[in-house]
Write an enzyme that holds these catalytic residues in place. Structure first.
Site, mmCIF file in Angstrom:
data_model
loop_
_atom_site.group_PDB
_atom_site.id
_atom_site.type_symbol
_atom_site.label_atom_id
_atom_site.label_comp_id
_atom_site.label_asym_id
_atom_site.label_seq_id
_atom_site.Cartn_x
_atom_site.Cartn_y
_atom_site.Cartn_z
ATOM 1 N N LYS A 41 25.773 -20.312 -25.771
ATOM 2 C CA LYS A 41 25.720 -19.453 -26.961
ATOM 3 C C LYS A 41 26.775 -18.352 -26.831
ATOM 4 C CE LYS A 41 22.392 -16.824 -29.774
ATOM 5 N NZ LYS A 41 21.010 -16.289 -29.888
ATOM 6 N N SER A 82 14.541 -16.763 -31.872
ATOM 7 C CA SER A 82 15.897 -17.340 -31.987
ATOM 8 C C SER A 82 16.179 -18.563 -31.125
ATOM 9 C CB SER A 82 16.948 -16.275 -31.663
ATOM 10 O OG SER A 82 17.112 -15.399 -32.743
ATOM 11 N N SER A 133 18.516 -17.469 -34.387
ATOM 12 C CA SER A 133 19.941 -17.263 -34.377
ATOM 13 C C SER A 133 20.748 -18.256 -33.551
ATOM 14 C CB SER A 133 20.238 -15.857 -33.852
ATOM 15 O OG SER A 133 19.932 -15.774 -32.473
#
Lengths: 491, 95
Positions: free
Chosen positions: A78, A182, A158
């Site tokens: 990420k 998330s 997210s």
């Protein structure tokens, strides 16, 4: 030969050990898959040179008998994790050109154990979002589509790029962060396994901070076992994060297959929210039946402050964000927009550098912390948080080993469908996950079925602090019963 | 509680975010929607409840107050938009 990108970590580990496949072949197969899948926008930066170099080193270590526990396993990272000499942006304009001089602790541990970096994955700007639509690099398109339709769907957020990449076989695992859901919500939307460990289990050092008392790193994988394998490498004490827990990391994989007979599983009545889709209700019943079938005892429980978790979160998280994001001022890194004086320079930089959602949350946070409002908002929310945590403590004290809930109130929705007029509509996605962050507990989301439209639906297991092992044991039972789910490639 | 346009401008200034005139009304609506949503917390009886300060019960570790990491200013300023001799450059603050 089987498609190397559809292996699990456990299968790839065996194939590498038997030398039927090399780390370089595994990396190359994934790099080709990534290049063919750019329509998904899952990666914001591909790092093929680093991937090949790391894979060659893995092959050398395998040859010399020095292989680590994740040797040669290709993963996505990420873009919230700082990676040394590799651009890290948090998918924000304000950090569009930031190249860290250091490596986050979690990724450093993954490389120490032999993992191979394929690239940086897309996310909502500063991890603020539930659909991956707030990224400076544009939305991620889910690899899933509704039956007979080609409407582009969100992968959740997210950590939407990481979830889409794992679901679409663009890596064997990916890292994520979870502040209010998330990891678990995008895992549910894309039919994969996502784990938010206990607060303090993984070091936050080197991860771009959103809300420091809630943020926690964790993995995305296609099986429960794979989640156990990679979490062992990610977790552990770090003196550079004072909130990181100084306690040994268990062999999580050993918990897979552990009997669940006699375990008490709580079913919280407050999670039967009004207007919950029938398919979610049915999914939950299946989960209950599977655990009961494995010998677990199902008990109804009450977590009376559940409905207050989301409003308390939307005070605590923006407050911490407004403080954490004060550092983006155009002086030390990232974007700078000139102004007539230094204050105008700050204001112009932050107006241009932050997207709409981030600006709104920073402003809410600034407001609830401002003079005269602190007690009414922030202090009250932190008291409510104490009550939310106490609800869980009372249930666990009565001998409940874990709690089973749906992961999300609905299946994935279309891009642009939610939150346009009312921000609360988007926030409600996290209604089942956010309680876990507020209480600092571990949570595991995993796929358990498909909606009538053919989209994955997930269940969530919530555990006692630092008892991720029980979640892996229970998750394995559900995975064995529910099976695995994969999208039909259209990209 | 709800905010008016002047408060929106004041918050934006405190947060050091420039606002265009056309944005104020829209933001006011969004901020008020969020404040309405969080207002349900006032129903909760929090008398005698301690505010949470640490989600996991642990004593914060302390270390000796000493320099553990230094000696590379050029790395520290490498990402800065404007620098000179390993200093960050900003617009003039004092006339």
């Amino acid at each position: 030969m089987t498609d190397l990108t559809s292996l699990t970590i456990a299968e790839a580990r065996d194939a590498l050990k038997r030398k039927t496949v090399s780390a370089s072949e595994l990396a190359d197969a994934h790099l080709r898959a990534i290049a063919r899948a750019r329509a998904l926008n899952a990666y914001v930066l591909e790092t093929p040179d680093a991937a090949r170099a790391m894979a060659e080193q893995s092959d050398r270590r395998i040859a010399s008998g020095e292989a680590g526990p994740l040797e040669g396993i290709p993963i996505g990272v990420k873009d919230l994790f700082c990676t040394k000499d590799v651009r890290t942006t948090a998918c924000s304009h304000v950090l569009y050109n930031f190249v860290p001089a250091y490596e986050s602790t979690v990724t450093a541990r993954l490389w120490r154990d032999g993992a191979v970096m394929l690239g940086k994955t897309n996310n909502d700007e500063f991890a603020m979002g539930s659909s991956n639509e707030t990224s400076f690099f544009g939305p991620v398109i889910s690899p899933w589509r509704r039956k007979g339709a080609n409407t582009p769907l969100v992968p959740g957020g997210s950590s939407g790029g990481s979830a889409a990449a794992v679901a679409a076989n663009l890596c064997l695992a990916a890292t994520g962060t979870d502040t209010g859901g998330s990891i678990r919500q995008p895992a549910a939307f894309t039919g994969i396994v996502g784990i938010k460990p206990t607060y303090g289990r993984c070091s936050r050092w080197g991860i771009v901070a959103f809300a420091s008392s809630l943020d926690q790193a964790g993995p995305f994988t296609r099986t429960v076992r794979d989640g156990a394998i990679i979490l062992r490498s990610m977790a552990g004490h770090d003196p550079r994060d004072t909130t990181s827990a100084d306690r040994p990391v268990p062999d999580y994989e050993a918990a897979i297959g552990r009997p669940v007979k006699g375990m008490r599983i709580g079913i919280p009545k407050e999670y039967r929210v009004e207007g919950m889709a029938a398919e979610i209700e049915e999914l939950w019943e299946h989960g209950i039946a599977w655990l009961k079938g494995a010998g677990a005892e199902i008990v109804e429980i009450s977590l009376p402050h559940t409905k207050y978790a989301l409003p308390a979160y939307y005070i605590v998280a923006p407050a911490e964000a407004s403080s954490n994001l004060a550092r983006y001022d155009g002086v030390r890194y990232g974007l700078r927009e000139p102004g007539r004086d230094i204050v105008a320079m700050y204001e112009n930089t932050r107006a241009k550098g932050f997207g709409k959602e981030v600006r709104r949350r920073v402003m809410i946070g600034t407001y609830v912390l401002s003079a005269g409002y602190y007690d009414a908002y922030y202090l009250r929310a932190q008291k409510v948080r104490t009550l939310i945590k106490r609800d869980f403590e009372e249930v666990f004290a009565r001998g409940v080993s874990a709690i089973l809930t749906p992961a999300t109130p609905t299946a994935a929705f279309g891009i642009g469908e939610k939150g346009g007029a009312d921000p609360i509509e988007m926030y409600l996605n996290d209604v089942f996950t956010v309680t876990v962050n507020m209480a600092g507990l571990p949570g595991l989301a995993l796929p358990a079925g498909l909606s009538p439209e053919g989209l994955p639906l997930g269940l969530q297991l919530i555990g006692r602090p630092f008892d991720e092992e029980t979640l892996f044991a229970l998750g394995e039972v559900i995975e064995q019963a529910a099976g695995r789910f994969a999208p039909q490639p259209w990209w | 509680m709800s905010v008016d346009a002047a408060t929106v401008r004041r918050i934006a200034h405190l947060a050091r975010i420039a606002l265009e005139d056309g944005e104020v009304e829209h933001l006011r609506g969004e901020i008020n929607a969020i404040l309405d949503f969080v207002a349900q917390l006032s129903e909760v009886d929090v008398d005698g409840v301690e505010p949470m300060t640490s989600v996991t019960p642990m004593a914060m570790k302390k270390r000796t107050d000493e320099v553990t990491d230094d000696g590379y200013p050029e790395v520290i300023v490498a990402n800065a938009p404007a620098t000179e001799n390993n200093y960050f450059l900003v617009p003039k603050v004092v006339e």
